[in-house]
Design an enzyme around this catalytic site. Structure first.
Site, PDB file in Angstrom:
ATOM      1  N   ASP A   4      -2.110  -1.607  -4.255  1.00 34.34           N
ATOM      2  CA  ASP A   4      -2.425  -0.331  -4.869  1.00 34.34           C
ATOM      3  C   ASP A   4      -1.476   0.263  -6.033  1.00 34.34           C
ATOM      4  OD1 ASP A   4      -0.778   0.865  -3.305  1.00 34.34           O
ATOM      5  OD2 ASP A   4      -2.182   2.100  -2.144  1.00 34.34           O
ATOM      6  N   ILE A  35       0.866  -1.150  -0.148  1.00 39.80           N
ATOM      7  CA  ILE A  35       0.015  -0.009  -0.108  1.00 39.80           C
ATOM      8  C   ILE A  35       0.963   1.555   0.058  1.00 39.80           C
ATOM      9  CG2 ILE A  35      -1.901   1.186   1.192  1.00 39.80           C
ATOM     10  CD1 ILE A  35      -1.692  -1.288   2.982  1.00 39.80           C
ATOM     11  N   HIS A  36       0.687   2.069  -0.951  1.00 40.85           N
ATOM     12  CA  HIS A  36       1.706   3.276  -1.038  1.00 40.85           C
ATOM     13  C   HIS A  36       0.960   4.519  -1.765  1.00 40.85           C
ATOM     14  CE1 HIS A  36       2.684   2.539  -5.032  1.00 40.85           C
ATOM     15  NE2 HIS A  36       3.119   3.553  -5.251  1.00 40.85           N
ATOM     16  N   ARG A  37      -0.333   4.304  -2.473  1.00 37.99           N
ATOM     17  CA  ARG A  37      -0.973   5.338  -3.206  1.00 37.99           C
ATOM     18  C   ARG A  37      -1.407   6.269  -2.091  1.00 37.99           C
ATOM     19  NH1 ARG A  37       0.026   5.608  -8.951  1.00 37.99           N
ATOM     20  NH2 ARG A  37       0.434   3.600  -9.730  1.00 37.99           N
TER      21      ARG A  37
END
Length: 358
Positions: free
Chosen positions: A278, A202-204
């Site tokens: 993501d 998860i990084h967006r």
């Protein structure tokens, strides 16, 4: 001929690592590392594991707001390009490094070659969408990974020097997947066997900057029926700290770890039961490795992976995420969507052929 390749983030190191070898058989190349990704496991290790030549320039842009980060890169890139006088500038993907490199080159009337051109999510709230649209319209040569990407450019009136070449990341996956399996010991250290776990990244900003999205995603991960490996992006960790959500990472289901080295990440993706992400790059790597993917966004630029059943869009909704994972208990038939592993050679040959006309 001289090429200036501008990189700054994990997927760009992978692409540049493959393309650099092909280019340097024909021309001089300099690599400019903006420092957008500065964590060792997301930056320096890629140069080591992919045998990517050491950058001639390292800008150390670091983390900041989009405007400040891009402006800092833009100022320094302009000075370097004026000094080096490359025949063309290579940019990759859709990061702030890509945007800054494209703007600097365009203002100096240096031809731009965009690798991974033509992608569209049609969500202008995504900073990546702004970056790739602007870059495509500034570029002189556009290398598209899929026919869909070529069609997207055609809709916007971009047809000259547009080429469908496949995906350079596919070159890397095919070249390194067996090496990764031989060398990685991550699963052994965790006591896991192939196919017995899920992998989540998860990084967006649309997720990390929204505490409700992060709560829903982490709630879903805890509800899954298998252990979940969670290589934690530094930016994601900062956001969880800011919102007081770090305790949601606790629990025996989640194996939270630092960002994985490239070969470790490739090995962990290739042996996962399902990947949840993501990330655009991880979506592709999962598909290339024939691993089902649940994308925790409402749209994707890699629409082919969804159309052919290897990827499901679940948004940041706990129930949809868990249901999507359950759906993949049925086998998936994967197709060759991204090329034959020779994209870098095609790009180098095209650039050598058309360079006099740029």
């Amino acid at each position: 001929m001289k090429a200036a390749a501008i990189v700054g983030a994990r997927p760009q190191f992978v692409k540049a690592g493959m393309l650099s070898r092909a280019l340097r058989r024909h021309m001089e190349e300099i690599i400019i590392h903006t420092g957008q990704h500065y964590d060792a496991n997301m930056s320096a290790v890629f140069f080591e594991q992919l045998s990517l030549p050491h950058p001639e320039y390292e800008l150390q842009a670091g983390s900041d707001t989009h405007a400040r980060q891009t402006a800092r890169m833009l100022m320094e890139l302009e000075e370097i390009l004026v000094k080096e006088k490359p025949d063309f500038v290579l940019v990759f993907g859709d990061t702030n490094s890509t945007l800054a490199g494209s703007l600097a080159a365009a203002k100096l009337h240096i031809p731009i070659a965009h690798v991974e051109a033509g992608l569209r999510s049609y969500n202008r709230r995504m900073p990546e969408e702004i970056n790739r649209v602007v870059t495509d319209h500034l570029s002189t040569v556009l290398f598209c990974p899929t026919g869909t990407a070529v069609g997207n450019l055609k809709k916007e009136g971009i047809t000259r020097h547009t080429y469908m070449v496949g995906d350079v990341m596919c070159d890397a996956v095919l070249a390194y997947k067996d090496v990764a399996l031989r060398q990685s010991s991550v699963l052994e250290r965790l006591g896991l066997v192939p196919g017995s776990y899920y992998l989540a990244t998860i990084h967006r900003a649309e997720n990390t900057d929204n505490p409700e999205h992060m709560r829903a995603i982490l709630r879903a991960l805890h509800q899954l029926d298998r252990p979940v490996l969670v290589p934690l992006h530094p930016r994601t960790k900062k956001c969880l700290e800011k919102f007081g959500l770090l305790p949601l990472l606790d629990g025996e289901k989640l194996h939270v770890m630092e960002p994985l080295r490239y070969l470790d990440m490739l090995a962990c993706i290739s042996q996962a039961s399902v990947v949840l992400t993501d990330s655009g790059g991880v979506q592709k790597e999962a598909y290339m490795l024939h691993i089902p993917c649940v994308t925790m966004r409402s749209e994707t630029e890699w629409v082919e992976t969804v159309a052919h059943g290897g990827n499901v869009l679940a948004g940041a909704d706990s129930q949809r995420i868990v249901a999507a994972v359950e759906q993949f208990k049925q086998p998936v038939s994967f197709r060759n969507l991204f090329g034959d592993g020779k994209t870098a050679d095609q790009i180098a040959e095209i650039l050598m052929t058309i360079s006099p006309d740029l």
